[in-house]
Structures are given as structure tokens and as C-alpha cells.
Write a protein that holds these residues in place. Sequence first.
Motif, short mmCIF file in Angstrom:
data_model
loop_
_atom_site.label_atom_id
_atom_site.label_comp_id
_atom_site.label_asym_id
_atom_site.label_seq_id
_atom_site.Cartn_x
_atom_site.Cartn_y
_atom_site.Cartn_z
N ARG A 135 63.93 5.46 26.18
CA ARG A 135 63.77 6.68 26.98
C ARG A 135 64.09 7.95 26.20
O ARG A 135 64.21 9.02 26.79
CB ARG A 135 64.67 6.62 28.23
CG ARG A 135 64.34 5.48 29.17
CD ARG A 135 65.18 5.53 30.43
NE ARG A 135 64.80 4.51 31.40
CZ ARG A 135 65.34 3.30 31.49
NH1 ARG A 135 66.29 2.95 30.65
NH2 ARG A 135 64.93 2.44 32.41
N TYR A 157 61.35 12.25 30.40
CA TYR A 157 61.41 12.10 28.93
C TYR A 157 60.01 11.90 28.32
O TYR A 157 59.86 11.95 27.11
CB TYR A 157 62.36 10.96 28.55
CG TYR A 157 62.13 9.67 29.31
CD1 TYR A 157 61.24 8.72 28.86
CD2 TYR A 157 62.83 9.40 30.50
CE1 TYR A 157 61.02 7.55 29.55
CE2 TYR A 157 62.62 8.23 31.21
CZ TYR A 157 61.72 7.31 30.74
OH TYR A 157 61.51 6.15 31.43
N GLY A 200 57.15 5.05 36.50
CA GLY A 200 56.45 5.25 37.77
C GLY A 200 55.85 3.97 38.31
O GLY A 200 56.02 2.88 37.75
N THR A 217 60.40 10.02 37.61
CA THR A 217 61.34 9.03 37.06
C THR A 217 61.19 8.88 35.54
O THR A 217 61.77 7.96 34.97
CB THR A 217 61.13 7.66 37.73
OG1 THR A 217 59.74 7.30 37.57
CG2 THR A 217 61.47 7.69 39.21
N LEU A 270 63.49 -3.36 24.41
CA LEU A 270 64.26 -2.76 25.51
C LEU A 270 63.56 -1.47 25.93
O LEU A 270 62.73 -0.94 25.19
CB LEU A 270 65.69 -2.44 25.03
CG LEU A 270 66.62 -3.64 24.80
CD1 LEU A 270 67.86 -3.21 24.03
CD2 LEU A 270 67.02 -4.29 26.12
N ALA A 271 63.93 -0.99 27.10
CA ALA A 271 63.35 0.28 27.56
C ALA A 271 63.83 1.41 26.66
O ALA A 271 65.03 1.56 26.43
CB ALA A 271 63.78 0.53 29.00
N ARG A 278 70.64 -9.62 31.52
CA ARG A 278 69.73 -10.42 32.34
C ARG A 278 70.50 -11.50 33.09
O ARG A 278 71.59 -11.89 32.68
CB ARG A 278 68.67 -11.10 31.45
CG ARG A 278 67.78 -10.14 30.68
CD ARG A 278 66.85 -9.35 31.57
NE ARG A 278 65.86 -8.62 30.81
CZ ARG A 278 65.94 -7.31 30.49
NH1 ARG A 278 66.98 -6.60 30.89
NH2 ARG A 278 64.99 -6.73 29.80
N ASN A 306 58.38 2.63 27.53
CA ASN A 306 58.95 2.17 28.79
C ASN A 306 57.92 2.38 29.88
O ASN A 306 57.03 3.21 29.77
CB ASN A 306 60.21 2.96 29.12
CG ASN A 306 60.96 2.36 30.28
OD1 ASN A 306 60.94 1.15 30.48
ND2 ASN A 306 61.63 3.19 31.07
N TRP A 307 58.06 1.60 30.92
CA TRP A 307 57.19 1.72 32.10
C TRP A 307 57.74 2.83 32.96
O TRP A 307 58.90 2.76 33.39
CB TRP A 307 57.19 0.38 32.82
CG TRP A 307 56.37 0.28 34.06
CD1 TRP A 307 56.25 1.21 35.06
CD2 TRP A 307 55.55 -0.82 34.45
NE1 TRP A 307 55.41 0.75 36.03
CE2 TRP A 307 54.97 -0.50 35.70
CE3 TRP A 307 55.26 -2.07 33.86
CZ2 TRP A 307 54.13 -1.37 36.37
CZ3 TRP A 307 54.43 -2.93 34.55
CH2 TRP A 307 53.85 -2.58 35.79
C1 LIG Z 1 57.43 -2.03 37.49
C2 LIG Z 1 58.43 -1.24 36.69
C3 LIG Z 1 58.66 0.09 37.01
C4 LIG Z 1 59.59 0.84 36.25
N1 LIG Z 1 59.74 2.18 36.53
C5 LIG Z 1 60.55 2.92 35.72
C6 LIG Z 1 60.61 4.33 35.91
O1 LIG Z 1 59.94 4.91 36.75
N2 LIG Z 1 61.44 5.03 35.08
C7 LIG Z 1 62.19 4.43 34.10
O2 LIG Z 1 62.91 5.14 33.38
N3 LIG Z 1 62.15 3.09 33.91
C8 LIG Z 1 61.34 2.33 34.69
N4 LIG Z 1 61.23 0.97 34.47
C9 LIG Z 1 62.02 0.32 33.39
C10 LIG Z 1 63.14 -0.55 33.92
O3 LIG Z 1 64.18 0.26 34.42
C11 LIG Z 1 63.62 -1.46 32.76
O4 LIG Z 1 62.57 -2.34 32.45
C12 LIG Z 1 64.83 -2.29 33.16
O5 LIG Z 1 65.93 -1.47 33.48
C13 LIG Z 1 65.25 -3.21 32.02
O6 LIG Z 1 65.53 -2.43 30.88
P1 LIG Z 1 65.88 -3.13 29.49
O7 LIG Z 1 64.69 -3.96 29.09
O8 LIG Z 1 66.14 -1.99 28.53
O9 LIG Z 1 67.09 -3.98 29.68
C14 LIG Z 1 60.31 0.22 35.20
C15 LIG Z 1 60.05 -1.12 34.89
C16 LIG Z 1 59.11 -1.83 35.61
C17 LIG Z 1 58.81 -3.26 35.20
#
Ligand SMILES: Cc1cc2nc3c(=O)[nH]c(=O)nc-3n(C[C@H](O)[C@H](O)[C@H](O)COP(=O)(O)O)c2cc1C
Length: 170
Positions: free
Chosen positions: A14, A68, A112, A65, A11-12, A151, A109-110
Motif C-alpha cells: 500500500r 494510495y 475496492g 479504500t 503481501l498487500a 493466516r 493490492n486489491w
Molecule cells: C476482495 C478483496 C477486496 C479488498 N479490498 C481492499 C481495499 O479496498 N483496500 C485495501 O487497502 N485492501 C483491500 N484488500 C486487501 C486485503 O486487505 C488483504 O488482502 C488482506 O488484508 C491480507 O493482506 P496480506 O496478504 O498483506 O496479509 C482486499 C482484498 C480482497 C481479496
Amino acid sequence: MNAFETVQTVLAVRAFQDKPVPTEVKNRILEAARLTGSGSNHQPWHFILIENRAELQQLGAVARTGPYTAQAAFAVVVIIERSPIALSDGSRAIQSMLLTAWADGVGSNWVGFVPMPEVSKLLDIPDTLDVLAILPFGYPTKDIGQGKKNRKAPEEVFHIGKFGNPYAPK
Ligand SMILES: Cc1cc2nc3c(=O)[nH]c(=O)nc-3n(C[C@H](O)[C@H](O)[C@H](O)COP(=O)(O)O)c2cc1C
């Protein structure tokens, strides 16, 4: 964890503990990026490791974005050439790093999306290249990743034979 289990539970992340990630794990994460396959094996990427606290704070300050990032144990900035295929290649390398880290209990986490001119300026990135993402890494502060994901349902995204015939694996 096998490959599917990492996908199932990641999961993401942060928020990070103030705890270093062993060098061996950090290097494995970088190596996962380098070993990723790319279109025509072109490898249109560079990866900048940021591990100094002051530099992480500077990065967090320009990552609108992902502030953290400042608290991460380290971060990897993913840089790509300017082409659609490089976007796919870089994204694939990112997934390699995220899953490799997660298999070692390290969250990320990804942050930007391309382009990120403030980050390019901060890190002296040549004008011919773009920043695709920042990946902050560290041990999660919370016990997340128990496989609970928000999802779409299988029948919303899986089709069988033709578009519009829903498929729900049993
Ligand atoms: C292309 C892409 C860009 C994203 N950009 C951000 C970002 O700038 N900041 C952030 O906190 N999360 C970012 N995310 C994370 C998404 O918010 C996260 O993958 C989505 O909410 C699912 O989260 P989960 O796997 O915890 O359920 C990004 C994800 C992707 C794939």
C-alpha cells in the motif's frame, strides 16, 4: 520465484517508491490478465491502464479504500460483465496480475469491490459493465514479503475425508 514461492511471499502493498516500472514488466502484468482462463472461455472483462500522474491522483481520490493509488507507478482498473461467473473470472485475472507483478518485485493490492460507480463515471465505463477492483502497482517502499503471513492455522481450514476432521500437513 516459482509459483508457490510467489503465493508464499506476496503481501498487500500500500506504499510505493517514486520509481517507474519498466514497460516490459507492465505489459507482462497486463498480458497475465488477458491470458487467464475464464468460464466457457467467455473472457467477460476489460482492463484499463492508468499511468498518467494526474489520472492516478483522480483515481486515488475516488478510491475511498485505496487513496494510495495516487502514488502508484501505474494502476489497472478491472472491469467485468454483470454476472456471478464474471466475478470469479475477474478475480482470477486479478490474482494472475498480482503474482506476475510480485515475481518481478512489483507490489500491488486489491482496492475496492464491485460496483464502484464513481470510478465508472470517471473512466466512461458503459452502464452494462461494473468495476471489480483497482490494482495500483509499484515498487514497495518497505522490505515486505518475507513469507510472514497472518493466516488461520492449517487445522482450522483443512479437513480430511469429511467436514470436521482437521488436517494439518506435516
Ligand atoms: C476482495 C478483496 C477486496 C479488498 N479490498 C481492499 C481495499 O479496498 N483496500 C485495501 O487497502 N485492501 C483491500 N484488500 C486487501 C486485503 O486487505 C488483504 O488482502 C488482506 O488484508 C491480507 O493482506 P496480506 O496478504 O498483506 O496479509 C482486499 C482484498 C480482497 C481479496
